[in-house]
Design an enzyme around this catalytic site. Sequence first.
Site, short mmCIF file in Angstrom:
data_model
loop_
_atom_site.label_atom_id
_atom_site.label_comp_id
_atom_site.label_asym_id
_atom_site.label_seq_id
_atom_site.Cartn_x
_atom_site.Cartn_y
_atom_site.Cartn_z
N SER A 126 25.76 -32.50 29.97
CA SER A 126 27.06 -32.84 30.39
C SER A 126 27.51 -31.76 31.26
O SER A 126 28.54 -32.14 32.16
CB SER A 126 28.00 -33.39 29.44
OG SER A 126 28.44 -32.53 28.39
N LYS A 158 34.07 -29.37 27.29
CA LYS A 158 34.31 -29.92 28.69
C LYS A 158 35.42 -29.09 29.36
O LYS A 158 35.92 -28.19 28.59
CB LYS A 158 35.04 -31.26 28.39
CG LYS A 158 34.14 -32.31 27.66
CD LYS A 158 32.92 -32.66 28.84
CE LYS A 158 32.21 -33.80 28.33
NZ LYS A 158 31.12 -33.26 27.29
#
Length: 230
Positions: free
Chosen positions: A150, A188
């Site tokens: 990701s 993230k």
Amino acid sequence: MLTRKQHELLMFIHERIKETGVSPSFDEMKEALDLASKSGIHRLITALEERGFLRRLPHRARALEVVKLPQQATTTAPPKGRSPFKPQLVEAGQGGPGVAANDVRDLPVLGKIAAGTPIEAIQQERDRLPVPESMLGAGEHFVLEVQGDSMLNAGILDGDYVVIRRTDAATSGDIVVALVMGEEATLKRLRKKGASIALEAANPAYETRIFGPDQVQVQGRLVGLIRRYH
């Protein structure tokens, strides 16, 4: 390691595809897991996708594919008496190798980090890793192993080790370890958008997740990267 809800959803999708040949609808998944809204299903699917258990099939409605089941995910331990890897040091935000310093600090490796990682999975020390002092600076630090792709476009690959400075503060644009809803941890890029907080993947295959300010707690900020070359 999956959360209970992630495991329930994955097995529900697997059984429904096996029975009917198609994945269940979001309404069916919401009802099966007794969730109040579809947003919870979106969050669980994203977590399972980033961790390699599910795949979305493009240009098809209700198109989910189960890539693997939990019992198929295995971890290979390094041989006893040997270092688990020969580290290549990379400074955060850059693609090239850094320069190892003579002074090193042994940091705890607290587990693997991916979308939807149960918070208890990154609270137990499983190893120690020597990291150059030049990468660290002041403060308390720890190391996590990255699982999934990701953050690919930020130069963070599956199997990399991220060096995290423990802090509860971050500025918009920082890559952070965030605790979501008090129960799962994810790596993230954090963006502050008015009263909301966005957690952005660095891979267009994954959606940005938006939360209220009380739903996200910063656990640490990325300061370095260690990569193993086989």
